[in-house]
Structure formats: structure tokens, C-alpha cells
Design a protein around this motif. Structure first.
Motif, mmCIF file in Angstrom:
data_model
loop_
_atom_site.group_PDB
_atom_site.id
_atom_site.type_symbol
_atom_site.label_atom_id
_atom_site.label_comp_id
_atom_site.label_asym_id
_atom_site.label_seq_id
_atom_site.Cartn_x
_atom_site.Cartn_y
_atom_site.Cartn_z
ATOM 1 N N PRO A 54 37.095 43.229 35.429
ATOM 2 C CA PRO A 54 36.251 44.014 34.887
ATOM 3 C C PRO A 54 36.536 43.792 33.355
ATOM 4 C CG PRO A 54 37.276 45.383 36.444
ATOM 5 C CD PRO A 54 38.192 44.401 36.355
ATOM 6 N N PRO A 55 35.280 43.794 32.576
ATOM 7 C CA PRO A 55 35.984 43.536 31.230
ATOM 8 C C PRO A 55 36.394 44.338 30.397
ATOM 9 C CG PRO A 55 33.354 44.007 31.646
ATOM 10 C CD PRO A 55 33.974 43.770 32.894
ATOM 11 N N ARG A 56 36.291 45.912 31.055
ATOM 12 C CA ARG A 56 36.828 46.708 30.087
ATOM 13 C C ARG A 56 37.960 47.423 31.052
ATOM 14 N NH1 ARG A 56 31.920 46.734 28.677
ATOM 15 N NH2 ARG A 56 31.116 47.755 30.324
ATOM 16 N N GLY A 57 38.896 48.014 30.446
ATOM 17 C CA GLY A 57 40.031 48.441 31.394
ATOM 18 C C GLY A 57 41.474 47.662 31.230
ATOM 19 N N THR A 58 42.158 48.163 31.865
ATOM 20 C CA THR A 58 43.813 47.893 31.791
ATOM 21 C C THR A 58 43.909 46.393 32.366
ATOM 22 O OG1 THR A 58 44.446 48.926 33.608
ATOM 23 C CG2 THR A 58 44.614 50.298 31.512
ATOM 24 N N LEU A 59 43.197 46.112 33.466
ATOM 25 C CA LEU A 59 43.549 44.771 33.941
ATOM 26 C C LEU A 59 43.325 43.723 33.135
ATOM 27 C CD1 LEU A 59 44.526 43.081 36.106
ATOM 28 C CD2 LEU A 59 42.160 43.310 37.268
ATOM 29 N N MET A 60 42.081 43.833 32.339
ATOM 30 C CA MET A 60 41.763 42.735 31.466
ATOM 31 C C MET A 60 42.822 42.864 30.126
ATOM 32 S SD MET A 60 39.744 40.481 30.292
ATOM 33 C CE MET A 60 37.967 40.623 30.924
ATOM 34 N N SER A 61 43.151 43.984 29.803
ATOM 35 C CA SER A 61 44.119 44.108 28.762
ATOM 36 C C SER A 61 45.508 43.416 28.811
ATOM 37 C CB SER A 61 44.311 45.407 28.139
ATOM 38 O OG SER A 61 43.168 46.142 27.673
ATOM 39 N N HIS A 62 45.956 43.791 30.258
ATOM 40 C CA HIS A 62 47.167 43.126 30.475
ATOM 41 C C HIS A 62 47.261 41.685 30.933
ATOM 42 C CE1 HIS A 62 49.309 47.027 31.066
ATOM 43 N NE2 HIS A 62 48.445 47.525 31.870
ATOM 44 N N LEU A 63 45.880 41.233 31.443
ATOM 45 C CA LEU A 63 45.879 39.724 31.748
ATOM 46 C C LEU A 63 45.898 39.127 30.303
ATOM 47 C CD1 LEU A 63 43.759 39.401 34.639
ATOM 48 C CD2 LEU A 63 46.191 38.418 34.512
ATOM 49 N N LEU A 64 45.090 39.787 29.479
ATOM 50 C CA LEU A 64 45.100 38.911 28.070
ATOM 51 C C LEU A 64 46.429 39.003 27.449
ATOM 52 C CD1 LEU A 64 41.721 40.442 26.771
ATOM 53 C CD2 LEU A 64 42.194 37.974 27.152
ATOM 54 N N LYS A 65 47.151 39.908 27.395
ATOM 55 C CA LYS A 65 48.453 40.029 27.031
ATOM 56 C C LYS A 65 49.517 38.938 27.641
ATOM 57 C CE LYS A 65 52.483 43.051 26.565
ATOM 58 N NZ LYS A 65 53.251 44.287 26.916
ATOM 59 N N GLU A 66 49.348 38.889 29.071
ATOM 60 C CA GLU A 66 50.084 37.531 29.946
ATOM 61 C C GLU A 66 49.707 36.325 29.387
ATOM 62 O OE1 GLU A 66 49.739 38.946 33.997
ATOM 63 O OE2 GLU A 66 50.142 40.932 33.462
ATOM 64 N N VAL A 67 48.456 36.145 28.886
ATOM 65 C CA VAL A 67 47.933 34.588 28.564
ATOM 66 C C VAL A 67 48.633 34.660 27.147
ATOM 67 C CG1 VAL A 67 46.214 33.675 27.386
ATOM 68 C CG2 VAL A 67 45.723 35.021 29.841
ATOM 69 N N CYS A 68 48.801 35.446 26.370
ATOM 70 C CA CYS A 68 49.326 35.131 24.909
ATOM 71 C C CYS A 68 51.035 34.746 25.530
ATOM 72 C CB CYS A 68 49.151 36.274 24.063
ATOM 73 S SG CYS A 68 47.489 36.393 23.151
ATOM 74 N N LEU A 69 51.656 35.754 26.193
ATOM 75 C CA LEU A 69 52.801 35.600 26.265
ATOM 76 C C LEU A 69 53.248 34.231 27.007
ATOM 77 C CD1 LEU A 69 53.778 39.295 27.275
ATOM 78 C CD2 LEU A 69 54.562 38.164 25.138
ATOM 79 N N ALA A 70 52.388 33.852 28.066
ATOM 80 C CA ALA A 70 52.562 32.803 28.887
ATOM 81 C C ALA A 70 52.313 31.378 27.714
ATOM 82 C CB ALA A 70 51.572 32.333 29.781
ATOM 83 N N GLU A 71 51.413 31.480 27.103
ATOM 84 C CA GLU A 71 51.437 30.105 26.148
ATOM 85 C C GLU A 71 52.258 30.442 24.852
ATOM 86 O OE1 GLU A 71 47.858 27.892 25.825
ATOM 87 O OE2 GLU A 71 49.170 28.474 27.409
ATOM 88 N N ALA A 72 53.070 31.419 24.427
ATOM 89 C CA ALA A 72 53.946 31.683 23.490
ATOM 90 C C ALA A 72 55.453 30.862 24.155
ATOM 91 C CB ALA A 72 54.274 33.066 23.229
ATOM 92 N N ALA A 73 55.481 31.290 25.447
ATOM 93 C CA ALA A 73 56.430 30.486 26.490
ATOM 94 C C ALA A 73 56.510 29.300 26.368
ATOM 95 C CB ALA A 73 56.438 31.233 27.879
#
Length: 132
Positions: A54-73
């Protein structure tokens, strides 16, 4: 438990990693062409990729964070999700700016840094290097 056509995206699961990777590909595609887009559009494209986010909520927020961390790695020096914005405000969520100030990003220590600075760096990086 009700049947759903979409996999459960529990933290650490194979399905969650696959969803993260799909999200990376979608946002990278936007970055290469210099495009910002909305959480709602990202949600729609994730659904087309087989994931319910869903566009709002914790799942979107967590996945966006995981995207940033994966790219940083991978050694990517920019926060890819700077180009995912709220339709009403035309800027990333507050969670993005909070993440930007934490390890490994530490953008709060960069003089005059704003999310727009990051957005421009995302475009520059991905136009130059594509998915690298």
C-alpha cells in the motif's frame, strides 16, 4: 488466514527480498530518466510486479528504507528513494529525512543538504552509471 494472490512480505523472508529488489528496479528506472514519482504509482507498479505494498503505511516505509540500505551495501553513494514523493507535498515522507540522518547516510552532517540535493545527486548518479 484468508487467501491472497500476493506473498506475505514478512521481514527477512525471500518474498520480502524479492519485493525490495523489484522496488529497486522500478525506482532505478525512474532515476535513469530523471523522473520523480508518487508513492501511489510505486504501489501500483509493485502490485503489477506481484507484491501488495500500500502507498501509505509501515510496509512502504520499511521497504523504501531497505532499498536505500541495499543500494548503500552495493556502494551506491546516493539515497535512491529521494525521488519517491508524496502527491500532495511533492516531497518524500518524513521517514526519508529521518533515515537520511542515520548511518550509513549521515546527510545531516552535510552543509546545506536537502532532499532536493539528494534527488539531483540520484539523477546524476543513475544517469551516469545506470544500475551500478
Amino acid at each position: 488466514m484468508a487467501y491472497t494472490q500476493f506473498p506475505q512480505l514478512t521481514a527477512g523472508s525471500e518474498a520480502r527480498r524479492a519485493a525490495r529488489d523489484a522496488m529497486v528496479e522500478i525506482i532505478r528506472g525512474w532515476a535513469v530518466v530523471g523522473r520523480t514519482d508518487y508513492y501511489g504509482e510505486l504501489s501500483r507498479l509493485m502490485r503489477e510486479s506481484g507484491f501488495s505494498v500500500p502507498p501509505r503505511g509501515t510496509l512502504m516505509s520499511h521497504l523504501l528504507k531497505e532499498v536505500c540500505l541495499a543500494e548503500a551495501a552495493r556502494g551506491v553513494p546516493v539515497m535512491l528513494t529521494a525521488i519517491v514523493v508524496n502527491k500532495r507535498t511533492e516531497r518524500p515522507s518524513e521517514q526519508f529525512e529521518v533515515l537520511a540522518k542515520t548511518e550509513p547516510f549521515r546527510r545531516g552532517e552535510v552543509p546545506d543538504w536537502t532532499w532536493k540535493t539528494e534527488r539531483d545527486e540520484v539523477f546524476k548518479h543513475y544517469r551516469q552509471y545506470g544500475d551500478h
